[in-house]
Design an enzyme around this catalytic site. Sequence first.
Site, PDB file in Angstrom:
ATOM      1  N   ARG A  14     -14.944  -9.626  17.421  1.00 53.81           N
ATOM      2  CA  ARG A  14     -15.446  -8.670  16.432  1.00 53.81           C
ATOM      3  C   ARG A  14     -16.101  -7.467  17.125  1.00 53.81           C
ATOM      4  O   ARG A  14     -15.520  -6.379  17.180  1.00 53.81           O
ATOM      5  CB  ARG A  14     -16.438  -9.381  15.481  1.00 53.81           C
ATOM      6  N   ASP A  15     -17.271  -7.660  17.688  1.00 54.70           N
ATOM      7  CA  ASP A  15     -18.002  -6.518  18.278  1.00 54.70           C
ATOM      8  C   ASP A  15     -17.227  -5.922  19.450  1.00 54.70           C
ATOM      9  O   ASP A  15     -17.197  -4.707  19.636  1.00 54.70           O
ATOM     10  CB  ASP A  15     -19.385  -6.983  18.749  1.00 54.70           C
ATOM     11  N   HIS A 211     -28.895 -10.218  20.930  1.00 58.17           N
ATOM     12  CA  HIS A 211     -27.619  -9.498  21.075  1.00 58.17           C
ATOM     13  C   HIS A 211     -27.842  -8.276  21.963  1.00 58.17           C
ATOM     14  O   HIS A 211     -28.650  -7.416  21.640  1.00 58.17           O
ATOM     15  CB  HIS A 211     -27.157  -9.082  19.671  1.00 58.17           C
ATOM     16  N   HIS A 213     -26.088  -5.191  24.649  1.00 55.24           N
ATOM     17  CA  HIS A 213     -24.976  -4.451  25.249  1.00 55.24           C
ATOM     18  C   HIS A 213     -25.400  -4.056  26.662  1.00 55.24           C
ATOM     19  O   HIS A 213     -26.565  -3.725  26.893  1.00 55.24           O
ATOM     20  CB  HIS A 213     -24.644  -3.215  24.406  1.00 55.24           C
ATOM     21  N   CYS A 244     -14.940   0.174  26.663  1.00 51.25           N
ATOM     22  CA  CYS A 244     -13.738   0.951  26.955  1.00 51.25           C
ATOM     23  C   CYS A 244     -14.064   2.185  27.793  1.00 51.25           C
ATOM     24  O   CYS A 244     -14.887   3.006  27.410  1.00 51.25           O
ATOM     25  CB  CYS A 244     -13.089   1.393  25.660  1.00 51.25           C
ATOM     26  N   ASN A 253     -20.497  -5.519  25.237  1.00 50.54           N
ATOM     27  CA  ASN A 253     -21.483  -6.595  25.156  1.00 50.54           C
ATOM     28  C   ASN A 253     -21.700  -7.164  26.550  1.00 50.54           C
ATOM     29  O   ASN A 253     -20.900  -6.947  27.449  1.00 50.54           O
ATOM     30  CB  ASN A 253     -20.964  -7.719  24.254  1.00 50.54           C
TER      31      ASN A 253
HETATM   32 ZN    ZN Z   1     -23.202  -5.054  19.201  1.00 51.38          ZN
END
Ligand code: ZN
Length: 314
Positions: A14-15, A211, A213, A244, A253
């Site tokens: 998903r993320d 969570h 990144h 990317c 992530n």
């Molecule tokens: Zn995220």
Amino acid sequence: MAERTIEIVEVGPRDGLQNEAVEFSTADKLRLINLAIEAGIRRLEVASFVHPKLVPQMADAEALVAGLDDRPDVIYLGLALNMRGVERAAATRSSGRGIDEIGCVAITSDTFGQKNQGQTSAESLAASLEIMAFAKAEGMEAGVTISAAYGCPFEGEIAPDRVVDLAKRLADAEPCEISIADTIGVAVPAQVTDVIGKVKEAVPHIPLRAHFHNTRNTGIANAWAALEAGAVTIDASLGGLGGCPFAPRATGNIATEDLVYMLQRSGVETGIDLDKLISATGWVQGVLGRQTPAMVSQAGGFPKAAAAEKNAAE
Ligand code: ZN
């Protein structure tokens, strides 16, 4: 060393994928999910039920969920930002396995919220409470993420009290967990210790998830700080998907294999097979046609031959 266990949620499908320029087919997404499960992942964010115009990479949410293996030992999470989204997620349960758990998002910042999800902070809080109530009535688990908890690209610093205040209000809906998200990858460990510690104190009865990144290379250190501060679940994506190199301000992530390596070598149990994760990332890189940011997939795990020699010498 004390035995500890941490649950890892694989958020790559998903993320990760919603931030990748290369589009994965539904079959490729299912392969990614199944490779993660084979490696020992038991909870995954598989889809986002948002408008396909906003996130075209998630347009196949229903088809994807229909193709998921019906495994009783795995929890499939779906993201919803409004009632339409949670209704779509609930509908996947009428034919087959469907989504087990709903995640929704309350954001700390009005400006970011309006740009990112078309909601002010207060609107995202109200929507989350409504979504969780509906999801529970439909027999799903429901959790919530407090996003941009460590900083906002438009409003800058976010006071920890803002996060604590949202957590207290969200607790009214009795979420199965509250996730504290560094949505834009600005957090540092001291801040994580502070914010997670304060939220834990404010809502001690609710399990906390973290969570991160790895936008500024602090992700893995933040994960350790979160664990030490009392988070019991940490998100990661295979290979560090989402970073990317062709997109401006790449924000992958933290990588599942990097996180698992750190935890396993620190005596924290995850139930995950590192070698299988590394080979799963190898497959992901084949689909992407490029290397992913994860470092353990490039370096490999702890050197086995050297370890054997060391044992023999002792
Ligand atoms: Zn995220």
